[in-house]
Scaffold this active site. Sequence first.
Site, PDB file in Angstrom:
ATOM      1  N   HIS A   1       0.826  -1.213   0.000  1.00  0.00           N
ATOM      2  CA  HIS A   1       0.000   0.000   0.000  1.00  0.00           C
ATOM      3  C   HIS A   1       0.855   1.256   0.000  1.00  0.00           C
ATOM      4  O   HIS A   1       0.457   2.275   0.566  1.00  0.00           O
ATOM      5  CB  HIS A   1      -0.946   0.018   1.210  1.00  0.00           C
TER       6      HIS A   1
ATOM      7  N   ASP B   1       2.883   1.905  -3.066  1.00  0.00           N
ATOM      8  CA  ASP B   1       3.221   2.226  -4.465  1.00  0.00           C
ATOM      9  C   ASP B   1       2.538   3.506  -4.915  1.00  0.00           C
ATOM     10  O   ASP B   1       3.138   4.343  -5.581  1.00  0.00           O
ATOM     11  CB  ASP B   1       2.891   1.055  -5.407  1.00  0.00           C
TER      12      ASP B   1
ATOM     13  N   SER C   1      -2.759 -14.213 -13.903  1.00  0.00           N
ATOM     14  CA  SER C   1      -3.100 -13.496 -15.141  1.00  0.00           C
ATOM     15  C   SER C   1      -1.861 -12.822 -15.735  1.00  0.00           C
ATOM     16  O   SER C   1      -1.622 -12.901 -16.942  1.00  0.00           O
ATOM     17  CB  SER C   1      -4.229 -12.485 -14.901  1.00  0.00           C
TER      18      SER C   1
ATOM     19  N   ASP D   1       2.887  -6.584 -11.036  1.00  0.00           N
ATOM     20  CA  ASP D   1       2.754  -8.018 -11.317  1.00  0.00           C
ATOM     21  C   ASP D   1       3.491  -8.413 -12.585  1.00  0.00           C
ATOM     22  O   ASP D   1       4.326  -9.316 -12.592  1.00  0.00           O
ATOM     23  CB  ASP D   1       1.274  -8.398 -11.483  1.00  0.00           C
TER      24      ASP D   1
END
Length: 392
Positions: free
Chosen positions: A36, A38, A130, A174
């Site tokens: 929390h 970034d 993903s 990610d």
Amino acid sequence: MNKQEMEQLFMSKYEPSGAELRVFNAPGRVNLIGEHIDYNGGYVFPAALEFGTSLAIRKRQDGKVFFASTNLPFTTEMALEELGREKTGEWTDYPIGVAVELKKMGIPLTSGYDLLFHGEIPNGSGLSSSASLEVVTAFALLSMEGKEMDKVEIARLSQRVENQYVGVNSGIMDQFAVANGAQNHAILLMCDTLEYKLVPFRTGEYKLVISNTKKRRGLVDSKYNERRSECDAALEMLQKRVPELNYLAHLKPEQLEQWKGDFDNEVLYKRARHVVEENARVLQSVEALSGDDLKAFGELMNASHDSLRDLYEVSCLELDVMVEEARKIEGTLGARMTGAGFGGCTVSLVHEASVDRFVAEVGKAYQERTRLEGEFYVCGVGDGVHEMKGEK
Ligand code: ADP
Ligand code: MG
């Protein structure tokens, strides 16, 4: 899953052909610390995992592209010119989105392909299946087309697929970690500038144990937005004292302490304190790991969780129970929630000799206390996207 096993899976799915079959792999990822922050100009510190998504791929002569996965039953075939014309509404939108994005970048596919994916990452648990799917597709298609692209660019294009083609609003961490990870390293990353550094993370006799709470994340979007506006309000207040301050995370803990009395809103102070101290913990982690001090890093992980629970208030009962039980196991150096919170996973650093006991005892206690059955994934730190060769 090694290269030969992937080839066998492929051969049981597709008819033989003379074309060369190649196998690629992209890992999942976990954020080790730096939660929390970034969006407050702070660092994230993810690492690539040893398990991920493999892709076996071969050229076709007829200009068609076939998509199949061992994980999901839906398959589709499309002519090259049909790619992206209509959304499938299925998992295939991720790899199709990659082909569409490559075309936009001036790299249209020049051949048809047979693709078979095999994922080892549990979907939807926050380990980025993903991103792994997008990045392995991009890397494999570029390799098959004989095109070179920097892995930072591959991360960026994969993020665009997720944001624009699939329509999920998520940051770059990610895809960046999945593309650029390296064995025995974590990645110190500033998300808005993409400034990054590989930091040694030699886990030695320790393993990462990722514990899935299986708690459905209900509140996460509304609370995320609430935290962002609280941080904006804290920043605005602090800018009256420090006009050159652009981001909350750029403040030093001792500077914040100095202005503590000026906060008339205790909640805003707590949020700001988490941000400022968490960013300092990331930098301390880099130092600890550069000196192979896993014990010090474990303590920073613990402090991170406690801050997310008490100051930033994005934990939940299930995450707290998982962390509490993890810390009871001898051989656990540290445990914390990872990801946005309100459910999802925790990450613990556990001695390999204690891993079995960890899984058994934490699993049992967690179930007794929450009535949920947790799931545990034990792994080391793996490589970013790559072509699989030989045994590996
Ligand atoms: P996360 O990225 O946290 O695992 P997401 O909901 O963002 O969760 O992505 C999960 C989705 O990605 C799945 O529902 C599926 O559509 C797709 N996906 C991931 N891995 C595979 C795979 N190996 N085969 C097919 N689809 C996959
Ligand atoms: Mg995802």
